[in-house]
Scaffold this active site. Structure first.
Site, mmCIF file in Angstrom:
data_model
loop_
_atom_site.group_PDB
_atom_site.id
_atom_site.type_symbol
_atom_site.label_atom_id
_atom_site.label_comp_id
_atom_site.label_asym_id
_atom_site.label_seq_id
_atom_site.Cartn_x
_atom_site.Cartn_y
_atom_site.Cartn_z
ATOM 1 N N PHE A 125 0.864 -1.184 0.000
ATOM 2 C CA PHE A 125 0.000 0.000 0.000
ATOM 3 C C PHE A 125 0.902 1.237 0.000
ATOM 4 O O PHE A 125 1.812 1.351 0.815
ATOM 5 C CB PHE A 125 -0.896 -0.023 1.239
ATOM 6 N N ASP A 197 3.536 -3.916 9.507
ATOM 7 C CA ASP A 197 2.287 -3.193 9.333
ATOM 8 C C ASP A 197 1.151 -4.223 9.397
ATOM 9 O O ASP A 197 1.131 -5.170 8.600
ATOM 10 C CB ASP A 197 2.317 -2.470 7.971
ATOM 11 N N TYR A 222 -9.549 1.236 11.764
ATOM 12 C CA TYR A 222 -10.851 1.433 11.097
ATOM 13 C C TYR A 222 -11.202 0.321 10.120
ATOM 14 O O TYR A 222 -12.244 0.368 9.482
ATOM 15 C CB TYR A 222 -10.918 2.804 10.394
ATOM 16 N N LYS A 223 -10.312 -0.693 9.989
ATOM 17 C CA LYS A 223 -10.622 -1.817 9.098
ATOM 18 C C LYS A 223 -11.269 -2.933 9.927
ATOM 19 O O LYS A 223 -12.433 -2.816 10.306
ATOM 20 C CB LYS A 223 -9.365 -2.247 8.363
ATOM 21 N N ARG A 371 -11.984 -6.254 -5.023
ATOM 22 C CA ARG A 371 -11.655 -6.721 -3.670
ATOM 23 C C ARG A 371 -12.911 -6.955 -2.864
ATOM 24 O O ARG A 371 -13.815 -6.134 -2.863
ATOM 25 C CB ARG A 371 -10.860 -5.630 -2.925
HETATM 26 C C1 LIG Z 1 -5.120 0.991 5.133
HETATM 27 C C2 LIG Z 1 -3.651 1.029 5.095
HETATM 28 C C3 LIG Z 1 -2.956 2.192 5.469
HETATM 29 C C4 LIG Z 1 -3.732 3.424 5.828
HETATM 30 O O1 LIG Z 1 -2.941 4.490 6.208
HETATM 31 P P1 LIG Z 1 -3.640 5.827 6.732
HETATM 32 O O2 LIG Z 1 -2.526 6.605 7.291
HETATM 33 O O3 LIG Z 1 -4.655 5.401 7.765
HETATM 34 O O4 LIG Z 1 -4.328 6.479 5.597
HETATM 35 C C5 LIG Z 1 -1.582 2.150 5.458
HETATM 36 N N1 LIG Z 1 -0.903 1.030 5.120
HETATM 37 C C6 LIG Z 1 -1.541 -0.100 4.748
HETATM 38 C C7 LIG Z 1 -0.755 -1.309 4.372
HETATM 39 C C8 LIG Z 1 -2.931 -0.123 4.716
HETATM 40 O O5 LIG Z 1 -3.561 -1.226 4.329
#
Ligand SMILES: *Cc1c(COP(=O)(O)O)cnc(C)c1O
Length: 412
Positions: A125, A197, A222-223, A371
């Site tokens: 991501f 992460d 939030y997930k 997804r």
């Molecule tokens: C959802 C997600 C993020 C989100 O980062 P934000 O700072 O909350 O926008 C970061 N890294 C990964 C791998 C994610 O899946």
């Protein structure tokens, strides 16, 4: 042959089906984006009233002491710790994921000052990689980010010249699960620091950070934790590094004695050192409800159901949609999979839009990935059956070719 009746039967046998009642879900829509924004716990509204009206509205500044606001990051962090194999005092809930990546990556680099390589996954991501690139620039472009792909590629990239290995456990697009134990072992054998992460694994599958001897971890709430839109993220710092690995956003909350108001910085020698400043209390307080639900649920039962749901999805695609050129990119082996199913299709964007209109909320990730997040807390087997039936209908009737589904929105 999988039938709708057999799915209803599996729901009746489901030992954790009761958790669905704790969430507010649309009546006719099937929600398969819990890996992007978790559903709203029913208690959220009452909690918002309590925090906004009773606490902010009535107790005002006294709330920092009497309603535990000042230590809320640590209190909720201790609850979240139980879901990722961390101890009390090793986790705080604070700031955004990207900001926390910056903090822990910088802290990890200070533990290995003579080495200049950071191993990451190129297809991760983007925020993780962008943030690392920003940090490298800030540090004078002396570090090199080595991008690897595939688990073997990652393992091969880790050697005695590497400072930090920073990886996401479950891939945001494919849903592939990395072997945390093996990779962390290799990382530490080479004298490097591990940063994980957990955005797509926290709350979705059993994680044992301390059994894997992980150094730092971060993730969002939030997930799969259902903490609410933009709810604060979390940071894990192993006890052995607290007070030693210094993160650079040295705000007063990370000071040894914030209310001494000293001129010079002295880092806290505990997890508080990972904080920076005043927390977004309303949002933080809301996140507690979802995190509490995750802490109450048996993570092994959640994992079993999650894998059953994704198996079912993959089997139904083969049974019902074999003619439509979907390519499942999520690993078929259960132990290599997170809690989602991803498929590629050249008309992926339009198909997702048509599905949303048909009441199935999945999402699209460029260039061609559909997804489907499968949150075991509130998704039923029959939902998976109905979602695939609606997908089949869209493909058979070519509904997705209608012009309205071709309009690109800002958020896909
Ligand atoms: C959802 C997600 C993020 C989100 O980062 P934000 O700072 O909350 O926008 C970061 N890294 C990964 C791998 C994610 O899946």
């Amino acid at each position: 042959m999988i039938t709708r009746e057999s799915c209803i039967e599996r729901d009746k046998q489901d030992e954790i089906a009761c958790f669905r009642d704790e969430f507010s879900l649309p009546e006719h829509d099937i929600y398969m984006s819990g890996n992007s924004l978790g559903a709203m716990p029913k208690k959220a509204m009452a909690k918002a009233e309590q925090v906004i009206l009773d606490q902010w509205g009535t107790s005002l500044i006294k709330s920092w002491n009497i309603h535990g606001w000042f230590t809320l990051s640590q209190t909720i962090g201790d609850t979240l710790a139980t879901t990722i194999g961390a101890d009390a005092g090793e986790v705080v809930v604070t700031d955004a994921t990207g900001i926390n990546i910056f903090k822990v990556l910088a802290a990890a680099l200070t533990l290995n000052p003579t080495r200049k390589k950071i191993v990451m996954e190129g297809s991760n991501f983007p925020t993780d990689n962008y943030t690392a690139q920003g940090l490298v620039k800030l540090l004078g472009d002396k570090h090199e980010i080595v991008f690897a792909e595939t688990e073997q590629g990652i393992l091969d990239a880790i050697d005695d010249s590497v400072a930090v290995v920073c990886l996401t456990q479950v891939h945001y697009k494919s849903g592939r699960l990395l072997d945390m134990k093996t990779i962390t072992e290799k990382t530490q054998q080479c004298g490097a620091i591990s940063v994980w992460d957990l955005c797509h694994s926290g709350g979705a599958l059993p994680i044992d950070l301390n059994a894997c001897n992980v150094d730092f971890a971060i993730g969002c709430t939030y997930k799969y934790y259902n903490g609410g839109p933009g709810s604060p993220a979390f940071v894990f710092c192993a006890k052995r590094h607290q007070g030693k690995a210094l993160q650079p956003l040295t705000g007063w909350y990370s000071h040894q004695a914030p209310f001494a108001f000293e001129r010079d910085y002295r880092p806290a020698d505990n997890i508080n050192q990972m904080l920076s400043g005043t927390q977004a209390i309303v949002s933080l307080a809301m996140s507690e409800i979802g995190i509490d639900i995750s802490a109450r649920a048996d993570i092994y039962k959640l994992r079993e159901k999650s894998l059953n749901l994704s198996d079912l999805f993959i089997e139904l695609i083969a049974q019902e949609c074999a003619d439509f050129n979907f390519n499942v990119i999520t690993p078929k082996q259960r132990e290599r999979r997170g809690s989602q199913v991803a498929m590629s299709h050249e008309n992926g964007y339009e198909i997702v839009q048509a599905l949303i209109k048909a009441g199935v909320m999945g999402d699209f990730r460029a260039p061609d990935t559909l997804r489907f997040g499968l949150t075991p807390l509130y998704l039923r087997y029959v939902d998976v059956y109905d979602a695939v039936a609606r997908l089949k209908n869209i493909m058979q009737n070519e509904t997705y070719k209608q012009a309205e589904f071709n309009q690109r929105q800002a958020v896909t």
